[in-house]
Design a protein around this motif. Structure first.
Motif, PDB file in Angstrom:
ATOM      1  N   GLY A  69      -5.170  -0.819  -5.445  1.00 52.35           N
ATOM      2  CA  GLY A  69      -4.472  -2.710  -5.743  1.00 52.35           C
ATOM      3  C   GLY A  69      -4.634  -3.233  -4.138  1.00 52.35           C
ATOM      4  O   GLY A  69      -5.544  -2.533  -3.495  1.00 52.35           O
ATOM      5  N   ASP A  70      -4.273  -4.424  -3.794  1.00 54.47           N
ATOM      6  CA  ASP A  70      -3.690  -4.400  -2.804  1.00 54.47           C
ATOM      7  C   ASP A  70      -2.561  -3.636  -1.768  1.00 54.47           C
ATOM      8  O   ASP A  70      -1.884  -3.221  -1.617  1.00 54.47           O
ATOM      9  N   LEU A  71      -3.995  -3.730  -0.245  1.00 52.81           N
ATOM     10  CA  LEU A  71      -3.006  -2.878   0.711  1.00 52.81           C
ATOM     11  C   LEU A  71      -3.235  -3.623   1.970  1.00 52.81           C
ATOM     12  O   LEU A  71      -3.529  -4.317   2.180  1.00 52.81           O
ATOM     13  N   ALA A  72      -1.602  -4.443   2.123  1.00 58.30           N
ATOM     14  CA  ALA A  72      -1.701  -5.550   3.779  1.00 58.30           C
ATOM     15  C   ALA A  72      -0.737  -5.370   4.155  1.00 58.30           C
ATOM     16  O   ALA A  72       0.257  -4.919   4.153  1.00 58.30           O
ATOM     17  N   ILE A  73      -1.102  -5.375   5.727  1.00 64.48           N
ATOM     18  CA  ILE A  73      -1.223  -4.563   6.938  1.00 64.48           C
ATOM     19  C   ILE A  73      -0.606  -5.047   7.450  1.00 64.48           C
ATOM     20  O   ILE A  73      -1.261  -6.130   8.212  1.00 64.48           O
ATOM     21  N   THR A  74       1.152  -5.764   7.941  1.00 62.67           N
ATOM     22  CA  THR A  74       1.104  -6.280   9.760  1.00 62.67           C
ATOM     23  C   THR A  74       2.042  -5.633  10.706  1.00 62.67           C
ATOM     24  O   THR A  74       2.642  -4.629  10.347  1.00 62.67           O
ATOM     25  N   THR A  81      -5.155   1.089  13.056  1.00 62.47           N
ATOM     26  CA  THR A  81      -5.604   1.721  11.510  1.00 62.47           C
ATOM     27  C   THR A  81      -7.085   2.077  11.016  1.00 62.47           C
ATOM     28  O   THR A  81      -8.121   1.347  11.981  1.00 62.47           O
ATOM     29  N   ALA A  82      -6.852   3.026  10.146  1.00 69.99           N
ATOM     30  CA  ALA A  82      -8.306   2.705   9.800  1.00 69.99           C
ATOM     31  C   ALA A  82      -8.875   3.898   8.576  1.00 69.99           C
ATOM     32  O   ALA A  82      -7.179   4.290   8.495  1.00 69.99           O
ATOM     33  N   VAL A 125       5.543  -2.133  12.070  1.00 70.31           N
ATOM     34  CA  VAL A 125       4.498  -1.921  10.996  1.00 70.31           C
ATOM     35  C   VAL A 125       5.019  -2.511   9.887  1.00 70.31           C
ATOM     36  O   VAL A 125       6.494  -1.820   9.361  1.00 70.31           O
ATOM     37  N   GLN A 126       4.520  -3.019   8.697  1.00 70.98           N
ATOM     38  CA  GLN A 126       4.946  -3.074   7.965  1.00 70.98           C
ATOM     39  C   GLN A 126       4.076  -3.258   6.857  1.00 70.98           C
ATOM     40  O   GLN A 126       3.142  -3.721   6.903  1.00 70.98           O
ATOM     41  N   ILE A 127       4.064  -2.183   5.403  1.00 76.44           N
ATOM     42  CA  ILE A 127       2.434  -2.187   4.572  1.00 76.44           C
ATOM     43  C   ILE A 127       3.206  -2.876   3.187  1.00 76.44           C
ATOM     44  O   ILE A 127       3.873  -2.119   3.083  1.00 76.44           O
ATOM     45  N   ALA A 128       2.629  -3.589   3.192  1.00 74.54           N
ATOM     46  CA  ALA A 128       2.576  -3.716   1.964  1.00 74.54           C
ATOM     47  C   ALA A 128       1.474  -3.304   0.647  1.00 74.54           C
ATOM     48  O   ALA A 128       0.668  -3.825   0.622  1.00 74.54           O
ATOM     49  N   LEU A 129       2.084  -2.821  -0.276  1.00 68.90           N
ATOM     50  CA  LEU A 129       0.764  -2.499  -1.504  1.00 68.90           C
ATOM     51  C   LEU A 129       1.050  -3.088  -2.861  1.00 68.90           C
ATOM     52  O   LEU A 129       2.724  -2.941  -2.944  1.00 68.90           O
ATOM     53  N   SER A 130       0.738  -3.428  -3.404  1.00 72.79           N
ATOM     54  CA  SER A 130       0.855  -4.475  -4.916  1.00 72.79           C
ATOM     55  C   SER A 130      -0.135  -3.896  -5.593  1.00 72.79           C
ATOM     56  O   SER A 130      -1.480  -3.568  -5.570  1.00 72.79           O
ATOM     57  N   THR A 152       9.396   1.319  13.861  1.00 71.52           N
ATOM     58  CA  THR A 152       9.555   1.029  12.363  1.00 71.52           C
ATOM     59  C   THR A 152       8.732   0.621  11.845  1.00 71.52           C
ATOM     60  O   THR A 152       7.846  -0.012  12.110  1.00 71.52           O
ATOM     61  N   VAL A 153       8.026   1.294  10.387  1.00 68.72           N
ATOM     62  CA  VAL A 153       7.571   1.134   9.825  1.00 68.72           C
ATOM     63  C   VAL A 153       7.900   1.162   8.161  1.00 68.72           C
ATOM     64  O   VAL A 153       9.042   1.733   8.115  1.00 68.72           O
ATOM     65  N   ILE A 154       7.538   0.188   7.790  1.00 66.43           N
ATOM     66  CA  ILE A 154       8.078  -0.348   5.950  1.00 66.43           C
ATOM     67  C   ILE A 154       7.256  -0.247   4.879  1.00 66.43           C
ATOM     68  O   ILE A 154       6.132  -0.413   5.427  1.00 66.43           O
ATOM     69  N   LEU A 155       7.732   0.697   4.381  1.00 65.54           N
ATOM     70  CA  LEU A 155       6.000   0.697   2.881  1.00 65.54           C
ATOM     71  C   LEU A 155       7.400   0.117   2.001  1.00 65.54           C
ATOM     72  O   LEU A 155       8.413  -0.063   1.786  1.00 65.54           O
ATOM     73  N   ASP A 156       6.237  -0.901   1.243  1.00 70.00           N
ATOM     74  CA  ASP A 156       7.134  -1.390   0.561  1.00 70.00           C
ATOM     75  C   ASP A 156       6.212  -2.003  -1.274  1.00 70.00           C
ATOM     76  O   ASP A 156       5.519  -2.297  -0.747  1.00 70.00           O
TER      77      ASP A 156
END
Length: 389
Positions: A69-74, A81-82, A125-130, A152-156
């Motif tokens: 899936g998609d893994l988008a990070i801001t 990241t790596a 950090v925000q990581i959107a997993l879709s 603060t790290v958000i996993l969505d």
């Protein structure tokens, strides 16, 4: 990938709840990265007492596909990241699996996505997993907060997936880290997430789990103190609809002196066969003098046909502590609260909604992101509209 195994001793805990059956002492469970070291899932095992293998959608298989899936990070400047392999020192730095689906995901995800939070600065950090895949898949994430970091790290998690996930959280000395994991999948998704945290000296972790969407969602969260002065706050909020199964398993390992932990989870349930499970294990080892710990779980049943299981476990190996306790309760609306609101001209339906909002808002307000708070509040409103409560 090479396998690492930690052999368990044998024994039973001196303290247990639920069904009157002693559980295996928490720290004696086998830990291994090899799925073959774990037997097939069975209700005879305490950790699978409520969840059958058929609800896992194949996440207990020997091998899984890698997450596609998609893994988008801001993120803020300075965060790196790596994709890394097991040769990276952060790989396995927070712990290794202690149950079959976690080990299956570990062995199937050949690399981990490493997020490094730099020392001596404040970061977001925000990581959107879709995803839109129905194939059982595996993902490995590592969050490495360096000493004196503040972040603060958000996993969505969104979309459709059958996902086995391992999340490692490394909190360096004197660091302050908040990790928010949101499970907002569609109605047919299955998600088994193991989230392991290891805390350094005088470090602080706030770990927040929010589960709203998905057919079956199981989040197993653990915190291990490795040096004195650590502080963890483990918070959770969940809202289960008809036919939905949401499980949260917590483990706090007080292995060293003078650390503090607070666990607070709240859930609401509505609809036929809505089912939630909360299991909270706290271990205070012999060396952990000066420990201060408390865990709390509350469940609000909004309709008939819903079921909430709540099982706190507390094991204490030393009497030289500051305090230790737990509490859990599941019930319906407080009639006095409803009467108070209705006596002030508020309709019964709106009074019920106000009670639910207030009940869950305590957890939502702990998230230091206004956009996320507003989104979660709207999600709760939508759930209440759907039920007509």
């Amino acid at each position: 990938m090479s396998a690492a195994t930690q052999t368990a001793q044998h024994g039973l805990s001196e303290h247990s709840h639920g069904a009157g059956v002693p559980i295996q002492t928490r720290y004696e469970r086998k830990r291994s990265t090899n799925v073959q070291d774990f037997p097939a899932i069975s209700a005879r095992e305490e950790q699978w007492r409520y969840l059958s293998a058929d609800r896992l959608g194949g996440l207990d298989a020997d091998t899984l596909s890698e997450f596609t899936g998609d893994l988008a990070i801001t993120h803020s400047d300075g965060v790196t990241t790596a994709w890394v392999g097991e040769e990276n020192p952060a790989f396995g730095g927070a712990g290794i699996p202690e149950e079959r689906p976690s080990a299956a995901a570990w062995g199937s995800a050949k690399q981990a996505y490493l997020v490094t939070v730099p020392a001596n600065q404040k970061s977001d950090v925000q990581i959107a997993l879709s995803s839109d895949s129905a194939e059982p898949s595996a993902l490995h994430l590592i969050i490495d907060a360096k000493p004196f970091a503040e972040a603060t790290v958000i996993l969505d998690h969104k979309g459709h997936a059958i996902l086995g996930e391992n999340v490692e959280i490394i909190v360096g000395d004197e660091a302050q880290l908040t990790v928010v994991s949101i499970q907002d999948w569609d109605d047919h998704s299955i998600h088994a997430s193991t989230q392991m945290a290891r805390l350094g000296r005088n470090s602080r972790l706030k770990h927040v789990v929010v589960s709203l969407g998905g057919k079956t969602v199981r989040v197993a969260s653990s915190t291990e103190f490795t040096q004195p002065g650590g502080d963890t706050e483990m918070l959770g909020m969940y809202f289960a609809d008809a036919g939905q199964y949401l499980e949260n398993r917590l483990y706090v390992d007080h292995a060293v002196p003078n650390c503090k932990s607070r666990v607070t989870y709240k859930g609401a349930l509505q609809g036929e066969k809505a089912h939630t499970v909360w299991v909270g294990d706290v271990l205070i080892r012999m060396a952990a003098e000066g420990t201060d710990t408390y865990e709390l779980n509350r469940n609000l049943l909004l309709t008939d046909g819903a079921r909430a299981d709540s099982v706190p476990n507390l094991e204490i190996e030393t009497g030289k502590i500051e305090g230790a306790g737990h509490a859990s309760a599941s019930g319906r609306f407080d009639d006095e609260q409803l009467f108070y609101l209705q006596a002030r001209g508020i309709t019964e339906i709106e009074a019920r909604r106000l009670v639910v909002r207030g009940f869950l808002n305590e957890i939502i307000q702990q998230i230091d992101n206004e956009q996320i708070r507003e989104r979660l509040t709207k999600s709760i409103e939508a759930e209440l509209e759907r039920s007509g409560s």
